[in-house]
Design an enzyme around this catalytic site. Structure first.
Site, mmCIF file in Angstrom:
data_model
loop_
_atom_site.group_PDB
_atom_site.id
_atom_site.type_symbol
_atom_site.label_atom_id
_atom_site.label_comp_id
_atom_site.label_asym_id
_atom_site.label_seq_id
_atom_site.Cartn_x
_atom_site.Cartn_y
_atom_site.Cartn_z
ATOM 1 C CB ILE A 6 -0.488 -7.866 2.975
ATOM 2 C CG1 ILE A 6 0.480 -7.473 1.849
ATOM 3 C CG2 ILE A 6 -0.011 -7.307 4.313
ATOM 4 C CD1 ILE A 6 0.629 -5.962 1.660
ATOM 5 C CE1 TYR A 146 2.709 -10.315 19.484
ATOM 6 C CE2 TYR A 146 4.602 -9.551 20.738
ATOM 7 C CZ TYR A 146 3.821 -9.495 19.601
ATOM 8 O OH TYR A 146 4.149 -8.625 18.580
ATOM 9 C CE LYS A 150 4.427 -11.457 16.511
ATOM 10 N NZ LYS A 150 3.931 -11.408 15.128
HETATM 11 N N1 LIG Z 1 2.796 -2.334 16.961
HETATM 12 C C1 LIG Z 1 3.962 -2.718 17.465
HETATM 13 O O1 LIG Z 1 4.583 -2.011 18.262
HETATM 14 C C2 LIG Z 1 4.533 -4.059 17.075
HETATM 15 C C3 LIG Z 1 5.801 -4.400 17.584
HETATM 16 C C4 LIG Z 1 6.352 -5.618 17.230
HETATM 17 C C5 LIG Z 1 5.676 -6.458 16.370
HETATM 18 N N2 LIG Z 1 4.453 -6.114 15.883
HETATM 19 C C6 LIG Z 1 3.786 -7.050 14.979
HETATM 20 O O2 LIG Z 1 3.357 -6.365 13.820
HETATM 21 C C7 LIG Z 1 2.196 -7.007 13.277
HETATM 22 C C8 LIG Z 1 1.109 -5.970 13.033
HETATM 23 O O3 LIG Z 1 0.778 -5.386 14.282
HETATM 24 P P1 LIG Z 1 -0.007 -4.006 14.433
HETATM 25 O O4 LIG Z 1 0.641 -3.286 15.528
HETATM 26 O O5 LIG Z 1 -0.196 -3.357 13.117
HETATM 27 O O6 LIG Z 1 -1.389 -4.582 15.015
HETATM 28 P P2 LIG Z 1 -2.905 -4.093 14.879
HETATM 29 O O7 LIG Z 1 -2.976 -2.628 14.556
HETATM 30 O O8 LIG Z 1 -3.574 -4.592 16.089
HETATM 31 O O9 LIG Z 1 -3.429 -4.888 13.580
HETATM 32 C C9 LIG Z 1 -3.474 -6.287 13.605
HETATM 33 C C10 LIG Z 1 -3.961 -6.829 12.277
HETATM 34 O O10 LIG Z 1 -4.059 -8.261 12.438
HETATM 35 C C11 LIG Z 1 -5.336 -8.691 12.024
HETATM 36 N N3 LIG Z 1 -5.872 -9.783 12.857
HETATM 37 C C12 LIG Z 1 -5.998 -9.786 14.206
HETATM 38 N N4 LIG Z 1 -6.662 -10.884 14.599
HETATM 39 C C13 LIG Z 1 -6.963 -11.583 13.469
HETATM 40 C C14 LIG Z 1 -7.660 -12.792 13.214
HETATM 41 N N5 LIG Z 1 -8.241 -13.507 14.202
HETATM 42 N N6 LIG Z 1 -7.783 -13.224 11.932
HETATM 43 C C15 LIG Z 1 -7.232 -12.505 10.917
HETATM 44 N N7 LIG Z 1 -6.556 -11.346 11.102
HETATM 45 C C16 LIG Z 1 -6.427 -10.881 12.362
HETATM 46 C C17 LIG Z 1 -6.259 -7.493 12.188
HETATM 47 O O11 LIG Z 1 -7.306 -7.567 11.234
HETATM 48 P P3 LIG Z 1 -8.860 -7.845 11.623
HETATM 49 O O12 LIG Z 1 -9.071 -7.341 13.010
HETATM 50 O O13 LIG Z 1 -9.618 -7.106 10.569
HETATM 51 O O14 LIG Z 1 -9.019 -9.328 11.485
HETATM 52 C C18 LIG Z 1 -5.330 -6.302 11.899
HETATM 53 O O15 LIG Z 1 -5.398 -5.929 10.545
HETATM 54 C C19 LIG Z 1 1.804 -8.091 14.278
HETATM 55 O O16 LIG Z 1 2.281 -9.345 13.834
HETATM 56 C C20 LIG Z 1 2.531 -7.676 15.546
HETATM 57 O O17 LIG Z 1 2.805 -8.777 16.382
HETATM 58 C C21 LIG Z 1 3.864 -4.923 16.222
#
Ligand SMILES: NC(=O)c1ccc[n+]([C@@H]2O[C@H](COP(=O)([O-])OP(=O)(O)OC[C@H]3O[C@@H](n4cnc5c(N)ncnc54)[C@H](OP(=O)(O)O)[C@@H]3O)[C@@H](O)[C@H]2O)c1
Length: 242
Positions: A6, A146, A150
């Site tokens: 993951i 973004y 996607k």
């Molecule tokens: N939250 C929403 O409403 C939402 C809606 C639609 C889709 N999504 C999608 O769901 C997924 C998870 O989002 P989330 O909301 O849980 O985001 P989040 O809380 O910001 O977490 C993002 C994760 O991605 C990792 N990440 C970011 N930059 C990175 C890098 N340069 N290298 C490696 N890992 C990296 C971070 O780990 P580190 O910082 O430790 O590297 C973190 O664990 C994403 O793909 C997002 O586009 C989210």
């Protein structure tokens, strides 16, 4: 043992997914991102920065170990970034496009490529879940890179599924939109300037009216979905329709 690789397990949806899976003794999680925030006997962290493509290439073999006892091998491309919010042509630094595509598209493609190659002969059941977004299906002003990234992830998933079907491999590939989830990403969205993102107030309202889903409930739905993956024929799916 079921092995789940993951990305983005340090916070948000990825962390909730890993923690929920680790409640079962026969699940093992390999987390891949920059920061490690989980300690568990069945968890291993591989530190990687997805904006550093040569480093990712160099360390890929550390992620995909033989896992000879695997009954199930699952790759979840969850790590993602929104990038800078703002209109194209209005003080948007060019390198930010590359950054968003590296994290959201290029590295997930590299991980899929390596996963399929390394485990081609492995008898385990294989599944790839790419965490996509509704934002890949329609334009949102201020989020061009973004939205485009996607949309690319959706098409990548559909193409790879078509190829796997043509090879008769039995591998299932999905692009799964998780809904609107209460994570750091949403916090960043709410801080945007209305001049650079016209619908920011809608996102502030989601928080104020408790309309955001919690990462733990979304993680539980994704795990339920993965248990029933064989029943889904569409590649592009949305948690809210499950
Ligand atoms: N939250 C929403 O409403 C939402 C809606 C639609 C889709 N999504 C999608 O769901 C997924 C998870 O989002 P989330 O909301 O849980 O985001 P989040 O809380 O910001 O977490 C993002 C994760 O991605 C990792 N990440 C970011 N930059 C990175 C890098 N340069 N290298 C490696 N890992 C990296 C971070 O780990 P580190 O910082 O430790 O590297 C973190 O664990 C994403 O793909 C997002 O586009 C989210």
């Amino acid at each position: 043992m079921n092995y789940y690789i993951i990305t983005g397990t340090s916070k948000g949806i990825g962390k909730a997914l890993a923690e929920e899976l680790l409640k079962e003794d026969n699940n093992y999680v390999v987390g891949v991102c920059r920061n490690s925030t989980i300690t568990h006997k069945n968890y291993r962290h591989q530190p990687l920065d997805f904006s550093d493509i040569p480093a990712v290439e160099h360390n890929l073999q550390k992620v995909f170990l033989p896992y000879n006892d695997a009954e199930k091998l699952v790759l979840i491309n969850n790590a993602g970034v929104l990038g800078d919010i703002g209109y194209v042509g209005e003080a948007m630094p060019n390198e930010r496009f590359e950054f968003v595509f590296d994290v959201n598209v290029i590295v997930p493609a590299m991980l899929m490529n390596t996963f399929l190659q390394v485990y081609q002969q492995h008898p385990a059941q294989k599944l790839i879940v790419n965490i996509s977004s509704g934002a890949g299906k329609y334009p949102i002003d201020g989020w061009a890179s973004y939205c485009a990234s996607k949309a690319a992830l959706d098409m990548l998933s559909m193409t790879v599924q078509k190829e796997q079907d043509m090879r008769g491999s039995g591998v299932k590939v999905f692009a799964l939109a998780p809904g609107i989830v209460d994570t750091q990403m949403q916090e960043n969205i709410r801080q945007a300037d209305v001049e650079r993102f016209s619908t920011v107030d809608k996102f502030r309202d989601y928080k104020e009216t408790n309309a955001l889903a919690q990462p733990e409930e979304v993680a539980a739905k994704i795990i339920q979905f993965m248990h029933n993956a064989d029943k889904y024929n569409d590649v592009v799916v949305d948690v809210r329709n499950m």
